[in-house]
Design a protein around this motif. Structure first.
Motif, short mmCIF file in Angstrom:
data_model
loop_
_atom_site.label_atom_id
_atom_site.label_comp_id
_atom_site.label_asym_id
_atom_site.label_seq_id
_atom_site.Cartn_x
_atom_site.Cartn_y
_atom_site.Cartn_z
N PRO A 67 0.82 -1.23 0.00
CA PRO A 67 0.00 0.00 0.00
C PRO A 67 0.85 1.27 0.00
CG PRO A 67 -0.68 -1.51 1.78
CD PRO A 67 0.53 -2.09 1.14
N GLU A 68 1.99 1.26 0.70
CA GLU A 68 2.82 2.47 0.72
C GLU A 68 3.72 2.55 -0.51
OE1 GLU A 68 3.92 3.66 5.12
OE2 GLU A 68 3.93 1.48 4.85
N GLY A 69 4.19 1.39 -0.98
CA GLY A 69 5.02 1.37 -2.19
C GLY A 69 4.30 2.04 -3.35
N ALA A 139 -1.56 8.58 7.60
CA ALA A 139 -2.42 7.78 8.49
C ALA A 139 -1.81 6.40 8.74
CB ALA A 139 -3.80 7.64 7.87
N ILE A 140 -1.17 5.82 7.74
CA ILE A 140 -0.56 4.49 7.94
C ILE A 140 0.58 4.61 8.96
CG2 ILE A 140 0.80 2.65 6.86
CD1 ILE A 140 -0.98 2.78 4.46
N GLY A 141 1.48 5.57 8.73
CA GLY A 141 2.60 5.71 9.67
C GLY A 141 2.09 5.98 11.09
N PRO A 154 5.78 -5.44 23.62
CA PRO A 154 5.81 -6.59 24.53
C PRO A 154 6.44 -7.84 23.89
CG PRO A 154 3.58 -5.66 24.39
CD PRO A 154 4.42 -4.95 23.38
N LEU A 155 6.38 -7.94 22.56
CA LEU A 155 6.97 -9.13 21.91
C LEU A 155 8.49 -9.18 22.07
CD1 LEU A 155 4.87 -9.39 18.59
CD2 LEU A 155 4.78 -10.93 20.57
N GLN A 156 9.11 -8.02 22.37
CA GLN A 156 10.56 -8.02 22.62
C GLN A 156 10.90 -8.85 23.86
OE1 GLN A 156 12.48 -3.81 21.79
NE2 GLN A 156 10.59 -3.55 22.89
N PRO A 162 14.88 -16.02 19.42
CA PRO A 162 15.05 -15.42 18.09
C PRO A 162 13.95 -14.42 17.72
CG PRO A 162 15.53 -17.77 18.00
CD PRO A 162 14.98 -17.50 19.38
N TYR A 163 12.72 -14.66 18.19
CA TYR A 163 11.62 -13.72 17.90
C TYR A 163 11.82 -12.44 18.72
CZ TYR A 163 6.64 -12.55 16.81
OH TYR A 163 5.47 -11.97 16.36
N ALA A 164 12.11 -12.62 20.01
CA ALA A 164 12.27 -11.46 20.90
C ALA A 164 13.39 -10.56 20.38
CB ALA A 164 12.58 -11.94 22.32
N1 BYC Z 1 -5.21 -9.70 10.77
O1 BYC Z 1 -6.62 -15.97 18.65
P1 BYC Z 1 -6.20 -14.69 18.05
C1 BYC Z 1 3.49 -3.72 10.42
C2 BYC Z 1 -6.25 -14.03 13.29
S1 BYC Z 1 3.00 -5.34 10.25
C3 BYC Z 1 -5.29 -10.95 10.31
O2 BYC Z 1 -6.35 -13.47 18.88
P2 BYC Z 1 -3.31 -14.48 18.19
C4 BYC Z 1 3.66 -2.90 9.23
C5 BYC Z 1 -5.22 -14.87 14.04
O3 BYC Z 1 -4.04 -15.04 13.25
C6 BYC Z 1 2.77 -5.86 11.91
N2 BYC Z 1 -5.56 -12.03 11.09
O4 BYC Z 1 -4.70 -14.83 17.50
C7 BYC Z 1 4.13 -3.46 8.05
C8 BYC Z 1 -6.03 -16.13 14.25
O5 BYC Z 1 -6.13 -16.86 13.02
P3 BYC Z 1 -5.26 -18.21 12.73
C9 BYC Z 1 1.86 -7.03 12.03
C10 BYC Z 1 -5.71 -11.78 12.41
O6 BYC Z 1 -2.24 -14.93 17.25
C11 BYC Z 1 4.21 -2.68 6.91
C12 BYC Z 1 -7.42 -15.59 14.52
O7 BYC Z 1 -7.49 -14.31 13.93
N3 BYC Z 1 1.92 -7.42 13.40
O8 BYC Z 1 3.70 -3.28 11.49
O9 BYC Z 1 -3.26 -14.94 19.60
C13 BYC Z 1 3.84 -1.33 6.94
C14 BYC Z 1 -7.74 -15.50 16.00
O10 BYC Z 1 -6.98 -14.47 16.66
C15 BYC Z 1 -5.60 -10.50 12.96
C16 BYC Z 1 1.90 -8.71 13.80
O11 BYC Z 1 1.79 -9.61 13.00
C17 BYC Z 1 -5.35 -9.42 12.08
N4 BYC Z 1 -5.27 -8.15 12.50
O12 BYC Z 1 -3.32 -12.86 18.24
C18 BYC Z 1 3.40 -0.77 8.12
C19 BYC Z 1 2.06 -8.94 15.28
N5 BYC Z 1 -5.79 -10.58 14.29
O13 BYC Z 1 -3.80 -17.79 12.75
C20 BYC Z 1 3.33 -1.54 9.29
C21 BYC Z 1 2.29 -10.40 15.65
C22 BYC Z 1 -6.03 -11.88 14.56
O14 BYC Z 1 -5.58 -19.17 13.82
N6 BYC Z 1 1.07 -11.09 15.87
N7 BYC Z 1 -5.98 -12.59 13.44
O15 BYC Z 1 -5.69 -18.64 11.38
C23 BYC Z 1 0.35 -11.03 17.04
O16 BYC Z 1 0.71 -10.33 17.95
C24 BYC Z 1 -0.88 -11.90 17.16
O17 BYC Z 1 -0.78 -12.92 16.17
C25 BYC Z 1 -2.21 -11.10 17.00
C26 BYC Z 1 -3.38 -12.10 17.04
C27 BYC Z 1 -2.37 -10.12 18.16
C28 BYC Z 1 -2.25 -10.35 15.67
#
Ligand code: BYC
Length: 330
Positions: A67-69, A139-141, A154-156, A162-164
């Motif tokens: 979307p930003e590209g 708005a995206i930023g 918190p994920l840190q 390796p993820y942290a």
């Molecule tokens: N979108 O049990 P839940 C960025 C799914 S990018 C899609 O609460 P969980 C950036 C979830 O996967 C940063 N799906 O799950 C980049 C699960 O489905 P599955 C992105 C979603 O994992 C470019 C189901 O719903 N950040 O910053 O405990 C330009 C049930 O949910 C979403 C991350 O990826 C969603 N929004 O908690 C600009 C953070 N939400 O997998 C910026 C890492 C939920 O069973 N991820 N689902 O099929 C996390 O922290 C966690 O995975 C979540 C969800 C909080 C997102």
């Protein structure tokens, strides 16, 4: 601490008595804040959860470049263009660190890509919305990277090393991204009437999708209880969403923009904002593949994968030739 214990005893989470000796030892390490590393023993469920979350996180970073590209060639000044270019490149870097972190769990980059392209693996819902004006870069930023930081800080401190560690640098860069977005909004909001209207329109379109980024409400979150027990998650989806609203509403006020929520109201008792109902039907439709841009985004990733086939083949042939030369020289 007590709240953490309550969260970690949800449905499907094993009690100590139900764990075998390996699982108890593993849980003790988690409870004592000792990082789990790639070669350590881990329950299959822990491995599976992390492969799912880290690969989906990586896909989000990569798809999130699209979307930003889309606006790099149309940025209004050379300075904005270079900043946006650097930001989009940062997102590629984040994707790569995260793919590497996921690979340590025993899944290949090809498998992860196959899961993305087949629709088995998700990526963040937010990237299925179109970027219609320059204000969308602001708005995206401001909102999307702002929400991402709230979730990623918190994920840190999560249990998987390796993820942290990957998250440390990512969070630093996301901070810069959030500020550059706020700066774009600030310039527009203090500009001409037309610019202010453009900023308001972008806020109107991105506010609710940004709140959805935190995932379903706690009552509908299927993975949270187990992820709390394994210290992959430390805050619930609703807790982080609330923190984001509380932090962002005063920023909108500073900009002189209106948050598009007629139910938004400060609540003294909880020391935070009450806000309106999220359209969960829309969220679930978007993550099921039915958002405004899902087909376009996956189409772009499929094309990139197909176009890169010759390069991947060339890398393998080159590596084989080098290995053969090295062997011949020995
Ligand atoms: N979108 O049990 P839940 C960025 C799914 S990018 C899609 O609460 P969980 C950036 C979830 O996967 C940063 N799906 O799950 C980049 C699960 O489905 P599955 C992105 C979603 O994992 C470019 C189901 O719903 N950040 O910053 O405990 C330009 C049930 O949910 C979403 C991350 O990826 C969603 N929004 O908690 C600009 C953070 N939400 O997998 C910026 C890492 C939920 O069973 N991820 N689902 O099929 C996390 O922290 C966690 O995975 C979540 C969800 C909080 C997102």
């Amino acid at each position: 601490m007590y709240a953490q214990m309550v969260k970690a005893t949800g449905k499907g989470v094993k009690t100590r008595e139900q764990m075998d000796e390996n699982e108890r030892h593993f849980q003790d390490r988690i409870d004592n804040d000792i990082k789990i590393e790639a070669k350590d023993w881990m329950p299959e469920g822990y491995r599976k959860t992390l492969k799912r979350q880290i690969s989906q996180h990586a896909h989000s970073e990569i798809v999130g470049q699209l979307p930003e590209g889309n606006w790099i060639t149309r940025a209004p000044t050379l300075e904005r263009k270079t900043i946006l270019l650097a930001k989009v490149q940062d997102e590629a870097g984040h994707g790569l660190y995260l793919y590497c972190a996921a690979e340590t769990l025993g899944i290949s980059r090809d498998e992860m890509t196959e899961q993305l392209l087949s629709g088995k693996a998700k990526y963040s819902s937010i990237f299925n919305y179109p970027t219609l004006t320059w204000a969308d870069m602001g708005a995206i930023g401001w909102l999307v990277d702002g929400a991402a930081i709230m979730n990623q800080v918190p994920l840190q401190y999560c249990s998987y090393g390796p993820y942290a560690r990957a998250m440390v640098r990512i969070c630093k860069e996301e901070s810069f991204h959030q500020r550059q977005g706020f700066d774009i909004m600030n310039v527009l909001a203090k500009g001409s009437e037309a610019q202010k209207a453009m900023a308001q329109d972008a806020l109107n379109r991105w506010w609710w999708p940004a709140l959805m980024m935190f995932g379903p409400s706690d009552a509908d979150s299927v993975h949270s209880a187990q992820s709390f027990a394994w210290n992959i998650k430390q805050n619930s989806n609703d807790e982080l969403r609330q923190k984001f609203v509380d932090q962002t509403v005063p920023q909108a006020e500073f900009l002189g923009l209106n948050v598009p929520d007629s139910d938004l109201k400060w609540n003294d008792k909880k020391n935070g904002y009450d806000f309106g109902a999220i359209n969960w039907d829309e969220f679930f439709a978007v993550i099921a593949g039915d958002g405004p841009c899902n087909k376009e985004r996956l189409g772009a990733r499929q094309k990139a994968w197909n176009d890169g086939a010759w390069f991947r083949e060339a890398l393998i042939v080159n590596a084989e030739k080098r290995a053969a030369c090295k062997q011949a020289a020995e």
